[in-house]
Design a protein around this motif. Sequence first.
Motif, PDB file in Angstrom:
ATOM      1  N   GLY A 117       0.819  -1.212   0.000  1.00 34.27           N
ATOM      2  CA  GLY A 117       0.000   0.000   0.000  1.00 34.27           C
ATOM      3  C   GLY A 117       0.852   1.260   0.000  1.00 34.27           C
ATOM      4  O   GLY A 117       0.358   2.366   0.210  1.00 34.27           O
ATOM      5  N   LEU A 118       2.141   1.077  -0.239  1.00 34.69           N
ATOM      6  CA  LEU A 118       3.074   2.209  -0.210  1.00 34.69           C
ATOM      7  C   LEU A 118       3.887   2.223  -1.507  1.00 34.69           C
ATOM      8  O   LEU A 118       3.903   1.230  -2.234  1.00 34.69           O
ATOM      9  N   GLY A 268      -0.875   1.246  -7.133  1.00 28.51           N
ATOM     10  CA  GLY A 268      -2.026   1.322  -8.051  1.00 28.51           C
ATOM     11  C   GLY A 268      -2.604  -0.068  -8.322  1.00 28.51           C
ATOM     12  O   GLY A 268      -3.526  -0.210  -9.133  1.00 28.51           O
ATOM     13  N   SER A 269      -2.074  -1.109  -7.653  1.00 27.64           N
ATOM     14  CA  SER A 269      -2.453  -2.492  -7.989  1.00 27.64           C
ATOM     15  C   SER A 269      -3.921  -2.798  -7.702  1.00 27.64           C
ATOM     16  O   SER A 269      -4.580  -3.473  -8.496  1.00 27.64           O
ATOM     17  N   GLY A 270      -4.417  -2.317  -6.565  1.00 28.54           N
ATOM     18  CA  GLY A 270      -5.812  -2.611  -6.217  1.00 28.54           C
ATOM     19  C   GLY A 270      -6.770  -1.997  -7.225  1.00 28.54           C
ATOM     20  O   GLY A 270      -7.686  -2.660  -7.715  1.00 28.54           O
ATOM     21  N   ASN A 310       3.292   4.014 -13.082  1.00 25.59           N
ATOM     22  CA  ASN A 310       2.789   3.115 -14.126  1.00 25.59           C
ATOM     23  C   ASN A 310       2.479   3.892 -15.403  1.00 25.59           C
ATOM     24  O   ASN A 310       1.894   4.980 -15.343  1.00 25.59           O
ATOM     25  N   SER A 311       2.842   3.305 -16.552  1.00 27.73           N
ATOM     26  CA  SER A 311       2.632   3.988 -17.830  1.00 27.73           C
ATOM     27  C   SER A 311       1.143   4.286 -18.046  1.00 27.73           C
ATOM     28  O   SER A 311       0.293   3.389 -17.937  1.00 27.73           O
ATOM     29  N   VAL A 312       0.866   5.533 -18.386  1.00 32.45           N
ATOM     30  CA  VAL A 312      -0.535   5.956 -18.558  1.00 32.45           C
ATOM     31  C   VAL A 312      -1.153   5.290 -19.784  1.00 32.45           C
ATOM     32  O   VAL A 312      -2.206   4.639 -19.704  1.00 32.45           O
ATOM     33  N   ARG A 313      -0.472   5.441 -20.952  1.00 38.97           N
ATOM     34  CA  ARG A 313      -1.060   4.869 -22.183  1.00 38.97           C
ATOM     35  C   ARG A 313      -1.112   3.343 -22.122  1.00 38.97           C
ATOM     36  O   ARG A 313      -2.012   2.716 -22.685  1.00 38.97           O
TER      37      ARG A 313
END
Length: 333
Positions: A117-118, A268-270, A310-313
């Motif tokens: 979570g970090l 951002g995984s969740g 994380n890559s946006v596109r």
Amino acid sequence: MKIKLLAASVLSLSFLVSTTTLAQTAPDYDALIKQAHQKYKNNNDGKVADYIPALATYSPQNFAITIATVDGKIYQTGDVKKAFPMESLSKVFTMALAMEQHGPKEVLDKLGANATGLPFNSGLAVELTKGAPENPLVNAGAMSTVSLVEAKDKTDRWNKILNNLNAWADASLTVNEPVFKSEMDTNQHNQALAQLMESYNSFYGDTREAVEIYTRQCSVDVTTEQLAKMGAVLANNGKSPYTGKQLLNEKYVPQVLAEMAIAGLYDGSGKWLYTVGLPAKSGVGGGMVAVVPGKYAIAVYSPPLDSAGNSVRAQQTIEYVAQATQSNLFLAK
Ligand code: GLU
């Protein structure tokens, strides 16, 4: 009356047959990736990573997409010839090597399978758990993974890791030396994380050696085709659809995919799992791969990143293709 009934049942039978055939028809991957490329190429959100100075030299316009299927087909579009450093993407395949050597129980006991979570390089996360890295995909856990790889010495450790990446990618991959140098010059934070882990006995080898080899594996260049082929090994139960080699015990594949689902996109995984429902991994070089078990892997390269790294596109593209192909793992199939 009988004839009418017969005609009706023939009709419904042929409808059934044609819908069954339709349901089995492979999606038009080629059209889908071209649509996604067109749709997202002008989205300039996000920022190219610059905390590793060499990464800041990559063009934010670079954008490539490849799908590799379990039956060995490749579909691609965009800047597919442009190679980029794997960075955190490498963590998945070295974790698979450690799992192949030690089995999933030891990976769970020594590296964990929980979200922090970090942020991906959080020292606080290590401190809060008294050295348990929580998972092999955050920096602390990934460096600990490198130290866990069974090897005679430093050269052997590196050779095992590189040979493993090569086997998965079906290629002779090379280290991007300027990126490696730039990252070695600026990796004090990772060194500190490794030492913090060692102070809690969560490191299984020399910290300097592991940090250097970890940095080297992060600096290995790949194209989206090579990355998609690596993902396709996971989609195909651990066996490369391209070389026919079993690279990971098929029983361990769900554990590798679970680690990706838990921590592949850091904090951002969740949200990713909630929205797209696929195991995936990103790297700060702008690469990302997602795996649809039994079907395909999709790799995307686009350097601008969101605030979690994380890559946006790449996220947009994979979400688009996953939705169109109804690939969310939580959908009843
Ligand atoms: N080599 C990078 C680091 O250690 C990898 C980070 C990433 O791709 O998320 O910071």
